[in-house]
Every structure is written in structure tokens, then in C-alpha cells.
Design an enzyme around this catalytic site. Structure first.
Site, PDB file in Angstrom:
ATOM      1  CB  CYS A  73      -3.983 111.765 -20.543  1.00 31.42           C
ATOM      2  SG  CYS A  73      -3.991 109.809 -20.645  1.00 31.42           S
ATOM      3  CG  HIS A  82       0.317 110.321 -18.242  1.00 28.34           C
ATOM      4  ND1 HIS A  82      -0.779 109.864 -19.037  1.00 28.34           N
ATOM      5  CD2 HIS A  82       1.278 110.305 -18.965  1.00 28.34           C
ATOM      6  CE1 HIS A  82      -0.268 110.078 -20.460  1.00 28.34           C
ATOM      7  NE2 HIS A  82       0.985 110.405 -20.326  1.00 28.34           N
ATOM      8  N   GLY A  86       0.440 100.443 -33.104  1.00 26.69           N
ATOM      9  CA  GLY A  86      -0.988 100.325 -32.891  1.00 26.69           C
ATOM     10  C   GLY A  86      -1.441 101.026 -31.737  1.00 26.69           C
ATOM     11  CG  HIS A 101      -3.790 100.785 -22.881  1.00 24.19           C
ATOM     12  ND1 HIS A 101      -3.190 101.842 -23.351  1.00 24.19           N
ATOM     13  CD2 HIS A 101      -4.184 100.185 -23.974  1.00 24.19           C
ATOM     14  CE1 HIS A 101      -3.288 102.156 -24.568  1.00 24.19           C
ATOM     15  NE2 HIS A 101      -3.984 100.947 -25.161  1.00 24.19           N
TER      16      HIS A 101
HETATM   17  P1  5GP Z   1      -4.356 101.056 -28.081  1.00 23.38           P
HETATM   18  O1  5GP Z   1      -5.159 101.406 -29.665  1.00 23.38           O
HETATM   19  O2  5GP Z   1      -3.816 102.150 -27.654  1.00 23.38           O
HETATM   20  O3  5GP Z   1      -3.970  99.803 -27.967  1.00 23.38           O
HETATM   21  O4  5GP Z   1      -5.915 100.799 -27.331  1.00 23.38           O
HETATM   22  C1  5GP Z   1      -6.639 101.678 -26.841  1.00 23.38           C
HETATM   23  C2  5GP Z   1      -8.035 101.081 -26.675  1.00 23.38           C
HETATM   24  O5  5GP Z   1      -8.895 101.908 -25.865  1.00 23.38           O
HETATM   25  C3  5GP Z   1      -8.827 100.649 -27.564  1.00 23.38           C
HETATM   26  O6  5GP Z   1      -9.236  99.192 -27.656  1.00 23.38           O
HETATM   27  C4  5GP Z   1     -10.052 101.379 -27.920  1.00 23.38           C
HETATM   28  O7  5GP Z   1     -11.420 100.568 -28.125  1.00 23.38           O
HETATM   29  C5  5GP Z   1     -10.190 101.809 -26.338  1.00 23.38           C
HETATM   30  N1  5GP Z   1     -10.895 103.041 -25.995  1.00 23.38           N
HETATM   31  C6  5GP Z   1     -10.660 104.204 -26.691  1.00 23.38           C
HETATM   32  N2  5GP Z   1     -11.421 105.224 -25.949  1.00 23.38           N
HETATM   33  C7  5GP Z   1     -12.258 104.666 -25.054  1.00 23.38           C
HETATM   34  C8  5GP Z   1     -13.061 105.375 -24.086  1.00 23.38           C
HETATM   35  O8  5GP Z   1     -13.554 106.297 -23.950  1.00 23.38           O
HETATM   36  N3  5GP Z   1     -13.652 104.445 -23.159  1.00 23.38           N
HETATM   37  C9  5GP Z   1     -12.911 103.114 -23.033  1.00 23.38           C
HETATM   38  N4  5GP Z   1     -13.494 102.087 -22.210  1.00 23.38           N
HETATM   39  N5  5GP Z   1     -12.138 102.628 -23.998  1.00 23.38           N
HETATM   40  C10 5GP Z   1     -11.786 103.224 -25.107  1.00 23.38           C
HETATM   41 ZN    ZN Z   2      -2.716 109.434 -18.795  1.00 30.01          ZN
END
Ligand code: 5GP
Ligand code: ZN
Length: 114
Positions: free
Chosen positions: A5, A47, A93, A100
Site C-alpha cells: 500500500c 490502513h 475515482g 485519504h
Molecule cells: P485518489 O485518486 O485515490 O482520490 O487520490 C490519490 C491521490 O494520490 C492522487 O491525487 C495522486 O496524485 C496522489 N498520489 C499518488 N501517488 C502519490 C505519491 O507517491 N506521493 C504523493 N504525495 N501523492 C501521490
Molecule cells: Zn495503507
């Protein structure tokens, strides 16, 4: 902690991130692909897959929303406003399956989000 993860590994310090604030059960860091001048992610250290699981984790939702308010104020968004988003499931999405809250600010937001 789950080894496969991404956000567990960020919480463990195994993958570098720009952490802006942290508390006992949470941390906040900058999104790697910001969608606004301020784009933070607030995550629990433990987690939890998504907000859909919060009903079974006592007190965590409140703690995380308090963290959201704190980091938004810290980033200067308290008065100008900001958006809090959490995507739940692939269809909505969610791309990282560790809960998060996105905190977005520094520009005008539009609605509906699409
Ligand atoms: P989701 O698409 O799940 O709502 O949001 C995941 C977020 O995590 C995305 O906005 C993406 O840019 C961010 N993200 C993905 N990988 C990384 C990473 O390695 N570091 C950071 N700081 N953000 C990440
Ligand atoms: Zn996790």
C-alpha cells in the site's frame, strides 16, 4: 501496515513525501500531482481502505476531519475557503485504496465536480 500500500509506505517513511503536519493517528502531505495551488492529502496512519469503512473504526473520522481543519488553517485557507474530497471506490475515482481526504484550495472551485 500493508507493504503493497503506497500510503502505508508513505506513513512509514519508506517513500518520501512532503509532510506538512502530523498527529498521533494521521499525517498530511502534498499531493504529487496537485490539482490546485494547495493540494494536500490527509491520511490515517493505520490502513483503512476508504471512508466507507469509517463506521467500524471508532473516532477516526472525527480525528481526520479535525486534522483537515487544522491543515487548511495552517495553509492559509481558513478564510478564503477550500474543498474537502474523498473518493470511495474505483468508480468514484479512488486510485489509492488507503483512506485519504483531499484538501484543495487557492483557487475558485466549480460544481458539479463531474
Ligand atoms: P485518489 O485518486 O485515490 O482520490 O487520490 C490519490 C491521490 O494520490 C492522487 O491525487 C495522486 O496524485 C496522489 N498520489 C499518488 N501517488 C502519490 C505519491 O507517491 N506521493 C504523493 N504525495 N501523492 C501521490
Ligand atoms: Zn495503507
Amino acid at each position: 501496515m500493508s507493504n503493497d500500500c503506497l500510503f502505508c509506505r508513505i506513513a512509514a517513511g519508506e517513500i518520501p513525501s512532503e509532510i506538512v503536519a502530523e498527529g498521533e493517528g494521521w499525517l498530511a502531505f502534498r499531493d504529487i500531482q496537485p490539482q490546485a495551488p494547495v493540494h494536500l492529502l490527509v491520511i490515517p496512519r493505520e490502513h483503512v481502505e476508504s471512508a466507507a469503512e469509517l463506521d467500524s473504526v471508532p473516532a477516526l473520522g472525527g480525528e481526520l476531519l479535525q486534522a483537515v481543519a487544522r491543515v487548511a488553517t495552517q495553509e492559509g485557507l481558513h478564510d478564503e475557503g477550500f474543498r474537502v474530497v474523498t473518493n470511495v471506490g474505483e468508480r468514484a475515482g479512488q486510485s489509492v485504496m488507503h483512506l485519504h481526504f483531499h484538501v484543495l484550495g487557492g483557487r475558485r472551485m466549480h460544481w458539479p465536480p463531474g
